[in-house]
Every structure is written in C-alpha cells, then in structure tokens.
Motif scaffolding. Structure first.
Motif, PDB file in Angstrom:
ATOM      1  N   GLU A  20      26.793  48.554  68.110  1.00  0.00           N
ATOM      2  CA  GLU A  20      26.892  47.348  68.941  1.00  0.00           C
ATOM      3  C   GLU A  20      25.524  46.693  69.109  1.00  0.00           C
ATOM      4  O   GLU A  20      25.385  45.470  69.101  1.00  0.00           O
ATOM      5  CB  GLU A  20      27.474  47.703  70.307  1.00  0.00           C
ATOM      6  CG  GLU A  20      28.971  47.899  70.297  1.00  0.00           C
ATOM      7  CD  GLU A  20      29.699  46.628  69.909  1.00  0.00           C
ATOM      8  OE1 GLU A  20      29.648  45.643  70.685  1.00  0.00           O
ATOM      9  OE2 GLU A  20      30.318  46.610  68.832  1.00  0.00           O
ATOM     10  N   THR A 133      28.368  46.174  75.036  1.00  0.00           N
ATOM     11  CA  THR A 133      29.604  45.511  74.619  1.00  0.00           C
ATOM     12  C   THR A 133      29.861  44.265  75.471  1.00  0.00           C
ATOM     13  O   THR A 133      30.264  43.221  74.951  1.00  0.00           O
ATOM     14  CB  THR A 133      30.817  46.449  74.708  1.00  0.00           C
ATOM     15  OG1 THR A 133      30.982  46.924  76.035  1.00  0.00           O
ATOM     16  CG2 THR A 133      30.698  47.613  73.749  1.00  0.00           C
ATOM     17  N   ALA A 137      29.498  40.304  74.020  1.00  0.00           N
ATOM     18  CA  ALA A 137      30.577  39.340  74.226  1.00  0.00           C
ATOM     19  C   ALA A 137      30.057  38.076  74.912  1.00  0.00           C
ATOM     20  O   ALA A 137      30.451  36.952  74.557  1.00  0.00           O
ATOM     21  CB  ALA A 137      31.697  39.963  75.050  1.00  0.00           C
ATOM     22  N   SER A 147      35.177  37.109  70.757  1.00  0.00           N
ATOM     23  CA  SER A 147      34.656  38.462  70.673  1.00  0.00           C
ATOM     24  C   SER A 147      35.379  39.230  69.579  1.00  0.00           C
ATOM     25  O   SER A 147      36.605  39.186  69.480  1.00  0.00           O
ATOM     26  CB  SER A 147      34.834  39.190  72.007  1.00  0.00           C
ATOM     27  OG  SER A 147      34.484  40.554  71.882  1.00  0.00           O
ATOM     28  N   LEU A 149      35.064  42.540  69.332  1.00  0.00           N
ATOM     29  CA  LEU A 149      34.945  43.923  69.780  1.00  0.00           C
ATOM     30  C   LEU A 149      36.134  44.743  69.316  1.00  0.00           C
ATOM     31  O   LEU A 149      37.285  44.326  69.453  1.00  0.00           O
ATOM     32  CB  LEU A 149      34.847  43.957  71.310  1.00  0.00           C
ATOM     33  CG  LEU A 149      34.628  45.307  71.974  1.00  0.00           C
ATOM     34  CD1 LEU A 149      33.309  45.920  71.533  1.00  0.00           C
ATOM     35  CD2 LEU A 149      34.648  45.145  73.498  1.00  0.00           C
ATOM     36  N   ASP A 150      35.857  45.908  68.763  1.00  0.00           N
ATOM     37  CA  ASP A 150      36.915  46.792  68.298  1.00  0.00           C
ATOM     38  C   ASP A 150      37.801  47.226  69.472  1.00  0.00           C
ATOM     39  O   ASP A 150      37.287  47.522  70.558  1.00  0.00           O
ATOM     40  CB  ASP A 150      36.287  48.023  67.649  1.00  0.00           C
ATOM     41  CG  ASP A 150      37.323  48.951  67.055  1.00  0.00           C
ATOM     42  OD1 ASP A 150      37.813  49.830  67.800  1.00  0.00           O
ATOM     43  OD2 ASP A 150      37.628  48.804  65.867  1.00  0.00           O
ATOM     44  N   PRO A 151      39.133  47.269  69.304  1.00  0.00           N
ATOM     45  CA  PRO A 151      40.016  47.652  70.406  1.00  0.00           C
ATOM     46  C   PRO A 151      39.709  49.028  70.997  1.00  0.00           C
ATOM     47  O   PRO A 151      39.852  49.230  72.208  1.00  0.00           O
ATOM     48  CB  PRO A 151      41.408  47.628  69.764  1.00  0.00           C
ATOM     49  CG  PRO A 151      41.296  46.649  68.651  1.00  0.00           C
ATOM     50  CD  PRO A 151      39.903  46.812  68.124  1.00  0.00           C
ATOM     51  N   ALA A 154      36.847  48.481  73.265  1.00  0.00           N
ATOM     52  CA  ALA A 154      37.277  47.710  74.440  1.00  0.00           C
ATOM     53  C   ALA A 154      38.045  48.597  75.408  1.00  0.00           C
ATOM     54  O   ALA A 154      37.842  48.518  76.629  1.00  0.00           O
ATOM     55  CB  ALA A 154      38.137  46.535  74.006  1.00  0.00           C
ATOM     56  N   THR A 226      40.784  44.080  73.971  1.00  0.00           N
ATOM     57  CA  THR A 226      39.550  43.317  74.157  1.00  0.00           C
ATOM     58  C   THR A 226      39.721  42.251  75.217  1.00  0.00           C
ATOM     59  O   THR A 226      38.823  42.019  76.042  1.00  0.00           O
ATOM     60  CB  THR A 226      39.098  42.700  72.826  1.00  0.00           C
ATOM     61  OG1 THR A 226      38.820  43.763  71.896  1.00  0.00           O
ATOM     62  CG2 THR A 226      37.856  41.842  73.001  1.00  0.00           C
ATOM     63  N   TYR A 229      39.861  43.887  78.679  1.00  0.00           N
ATOM     64  CA  TYR A 229      38.511  44.297  79.071  1.00  0.00           C
ATOM     65  C   TYR A 229      37.700  43.104  79.544  1.00  0.00           C
ATOM     66  O   TYR A 229      37.083  43.133  80.624  1.00  0.00           O
ATOM     67  CB  TYR A 229      37.851  44.971  77.870  1.00  0.00           C
ATOM     68  CG  TYR A 229      36.406  45.366  78.042  1.00  0.00           C
ATOM     69  CD1 TYR A 229      35.961  46.102  79.147  1.00  0.00           C
ATOM     70  CD2 TYR A 229      35.458  45.037  77.067  1.00  0.00           C
ATOM     71  CE1 TYR A 229      34.636  46.491  79.274  1.00  0.00           C
ATOM     72  CE2 TYR A 229      34.132  45.419  77.184  1.00  0.00           C
ATOM     73  CZ  TYR A 229      33.722  46.139  78.297  1.00  0.00           C
ATOM     74  OH  TYR A 229      32.411  46.517  78.421  1.00  0.00           O
TER      75      TYR A 229
END
Length: 261
Positions: A20, A133, A137, A147, A149-151, A154, A226, A229
């Motif tokens: 990240e 993370t 974002a 975003s 971001l990988d689940p 998240a 994501t 989150y």
C-alpha cells in the motif's frame, strides 16, 4: 474482539503495508502536490503525504525507544520529507519499512505504547497499514479516482477500525437495543465479510462490541467491502448508490455521526 483475534484470512499485514505504501508513493510521484484533499479538509497532498510518512516514523520511534506515553510527532527524527520529488518518494518508502524494522528490532511481542493502551509491538504494523489504506483512498479521491483497494484489505480495515472504536469507552454510540449489521457483497470473504455491532456497557464503560457473522440488525448495510470501509470512515457518503440500507436508516446515520474517524 480480543487483541489476539485473527485478522482477515490470507492477509500478510507486513507485505500489505509495504504494498500500500508503494502504491501511495507512486501517486505522490505523478500527482500535483498542491491538490486539495476534500476528505481531509484544509489539507493538500503535500500535507497528506507528510502526515503518512511522519506517522510511520512516529510509530517506529515509539517502538524502538519503548516510550510509555505519547511522543510528540514533531520530535520524530527525519519527520519531514526532502524537497526533491525522488527524495520524497524514497522517504515515504523508507518510512513504512521503518515500522517493520522497529518491530523486528524489539520483537513482535515486546510491549509498546498505543493510544488504546499497551499492546504488542506488532500491533502497530496493522494500525499503520490501515492508516495507509485510508489515506491512499483520500489521495485517489482527491485526484478523481475510484479507490482500487483490495476487498480483503478493506474488510480487514473495517475490522481494525471497529476494534479502535470498541476500545474507546465513555460514549453511547448505539442506543440500547439497536444493532448494526454490515455485509460485504464481495463473494470470497466468508465470515470476515460480515460484522454485527451492538451497544455494550453503561456510563463510563459505555461503548460497543462487535463480532463477525450473519445476524439480523436494526439496520443492515450491504455493499462492496471497499465502499463499506470508506463509508465507515466518511470517505464516501452514506447514501452512496453502491450501498443498500435495510431497516432503520436513521440508526445508520446516527452511528456515523457518533463515530468520527
């Protein structure tokens, strides 16, 4: 959840922190540092990247110096990035690595100061991962990007955030009898993709408790991990069309109002 509760399955927090951080560093390399960050009012990307890098070094310093109370971030060695772009990118990358090096130096189980009480030094790796993370974002949203971001990350970020909320007592965050159920629609998360939050304690001990699992709540919110989150962190609005809300929507709105990040 207890301090020893497992994180999301298959998540290597050490590798994730470096991954990240590398993605954030690449955003920094290519973006206008004067870009305003709407989700961090009053900040530009310059202030955001400084906050992230200095925060990593702050945690690393507290671990290695075995402090027993909060260290002033302004006193952290190397807390400001260099003036040149390549130096700034390198400074960011070195900042995340400093956290891992600090934990390795003292041992993962060595006691460390945290803002939720003493914890094993390794606690800081996951905390700094999700600081990263959230702020990556922020940078993406400021640049008009969704975003990516990988689940799995998240979902773990949401669990870690709920741990932080549960550790802070003294406020009624959910009225008695009201429960909140969050359900990630990403199909491969299993039990790690569902959270049930309920009120817990009274008076000075008032707060919340939570656990993974499926349950009927006063209000249920479904959507990609994501988005759940980022909604919990107020990075996307509660009425984001990717979220489905069932039951008493006012309970969800009240929860968000009572739990600022």
């Amino acid at each position: 959840m207890s301090d020893t509760a497992p994180t999301t399955p298959a998540l290597d927090v050490r590798a994730a922190l470096l991954g990240e951080n590398a993605r954030f560093a690449e955003l920094v390399r290519t973006a206008d540092h004067g870009t305003e960050v709407p989700t961090c009012p009053g900040w530009t990307l310059t202030q955001l990247l400084r906050h992230v890098g200095r925060g990593h070094r702050w945690a690393a310093t507290m671990i290695t110096e075995r402090v027993t109370e909060r260290l002033d971030p302004r006193e952290v060695p190397g807390g400001k990035p260099p003036a040149d772009l390549d130096g700034t990118v390198a400074w960011l990358r070195e900042s995340a690595q400093a956290v891992l090096d600090a934990v390795d130096a003292v041992g993962p189980d060595a006691p460390a100061w945290t803002f939720t009480g003493p914890k094993p030094a390794a606690w800081w790796i996951r905390r700094r991962l999700h600081e990263e993370t959230a702020h990556r974002a922020d940078a993406q949203l400021a640049l008009g990007q969704d975003s990516d971001l990988d689940p799995v990350l998240a979902a773990d970020g949401l669990s870690e955030w709920l741990d932080l909320v549960a550790a802070r007592r003294g406020r009624e965050l959910l009225p008695e009898g009201v429960t909140l159920h969050l359900h990630a629609t990403d199909g491969d998360l299993g039990p790690a993709g569902e959270w049930t939050v309920r009120p817990d304690g009274e008076g000075e001990r008032a707060g919340i408790a939570w656990e993974h699992g499926h349950a009927k709540g006063t209000v249920a919110v479904r959507g990609p991990a994501t988005v759940l989150y980022l909604a919990a962190l107020r990075r996307v609005p509660a009425d984001d069309p990717r979220l489905e809300v069932f039951g008493d929507r006012s309970a969800f709105d009240a929860w968000l109002a009572a739990t600022p990040f």
